[in-house]
Motif scaffolding. Structure first.
Motif, mmCIF file in Angstrom:
data_model
loop_
_atom_site.group_PDB
_atom_site.id
_atom_site.type_symbol
_atom_site.label_atom_id
_atom_site.label_comp_id
_atom_site.label_asym_id
_atom_site.label_seq_id
_atom_site.Cartn_x
_atom_site.Cartn_y
_atom_site.Cartn_z
ATOM 1 N N ALA A 55 4.745 -0.131 14.621
ATOM 2 C CA ALA A 55 4.300 1.093 15.284
ATOM 3 C C ALA A 55 3.903 2.185 14.288
ATOM 4 O O ALA A 55 3.056 3.019 14.588
ATOM 5 N N ALA A 56 4.483 2.178 13.106
ATOM 6 C CA ALA A 56 4.195 3.213 12.103
ATOM 7 C C ALA A 56 3.095 2.784 11.123
ATOM 8 O O ALA A 56 2.911 3.421 10.099
ATOM 9 N N SER A 57 2.340 1.754 11.445
ATOM 10 C CA SER A 57 1.332 1.223 10.526
ATOM 11 C C SER A 57 0.027 1.999 10.517
ATOM 12 O O SER A 57 -0.859 1.703 9.735
ATOM 13 N N GLY A 58 -0.112 2.947 11.405
ATOM 14 C CA GLY A 58 -1.332 3.742 11.444
ATOM 15 C C GLY A 58 -2.462 3.080 12.195
ATOM 16 O O GLY A 58 -3.603 3.524 12.110
ATOM 17 N N TRP A 68 0.915 -5.781 16.587
ATOM 18 C CA TRP A 68 0.497 -4.525 15.981
ATOM 19 C C TRP A 68 -0.550 -4.798 14.922
ATOM 20 O O TRP A 68 -0.588 -5.875 14.329
ATOM 21 N N TYR A 69 -1.387 -3.818 14.655
ATOM 22 C CA TYR A 69 -2.368 -3.902 13.580
ATOM 23 C C TYR A 69 -2.366 -2.584 12.823
ATOM 24 O O TYR A 69 -1.895 -1.574 13.319
ATOM 25 N N GLY A 70 -2.860 -2.605 11.580
ATOM 26 C CA GLY A 70 -2.907 -1.403 10.772
ATOM 27 C C GLY A 70 -3.753 -1.608 9.531
ATOM 28 O O GLY A 70 -4.301 -2.677 9.306
ATOM 29 N N LYS A 71 -3.814 -0.558 8.723
ATOM 30 C CA LYS A 71 -4.691 -0.556 7.553
ATOM 31 C C LYS A 71 -4.204 -1.487 6.438
ATOM 32 O O LYS A 71 -4.975 -2.279 5.914
ATOM 33 N N ASP A 72 -2.948 -1.391 6.071
ATOM 34 C CA ASP A 72 -2.427 -2.133 4.909
ATOM 35 C C ASP A 72 -1.272 -3.044 5.297
ATOM 36 O O ASP A 72 -0.215 -3.026 4.664
ATOM 37 N N CYS A 73 -1.477 -3.857 6.323
ATOM 38 C CA CYS A 73 -0.409 -4.763 6.759
ATOM 39 C C CYS A 73 -1.039 -5.992 7.409
ATOM 40 O O CYS A 73 -2.242 -6.079 7.582
#
Length: 76
Positions: A55-58, A68-73
């Motif tokens: 949730a905190a991945s942006g 979940w998805y994000g920039k650097d993960c």
């Protein structure tokens, strides 16, 4: 007096249309960025050098996959 009121109303309408156009552009940019992050996170599945997205991945939660998805993960 009537001309002044009509001009003010026209200016308000033009500002409103411009604001709507600006918001539409911002929404398209936000969606394009989310699509990019979603794609990158999916491509990184199994890459143990990156943390699993949360949730905190942006990024966000992909409603199609439930991950979940994000920039650097990675997605999982």
């Amino acid at each position: 007096m009537m001309d002044i009121d009509q001009n003010r109303e026209r200016i308000r309408a033009e500002r409103s249309l411009q604001l709507q156009a600006d918001l539409a552009v911002q929404n398209r940019q936000r969606e394009a960025q989310a699509d990019l992050y979603r794609s990158l996170s999916q491509q990184r599945i199994g890459d143990k050098s990156l943390p699993v997205c949360g949730a905190a991945s942006g990024g966000g939660l992909d409603g199609r996959t439930g991950y979940w998805y994000g920039k650097d993960c990675r997605s999982r």
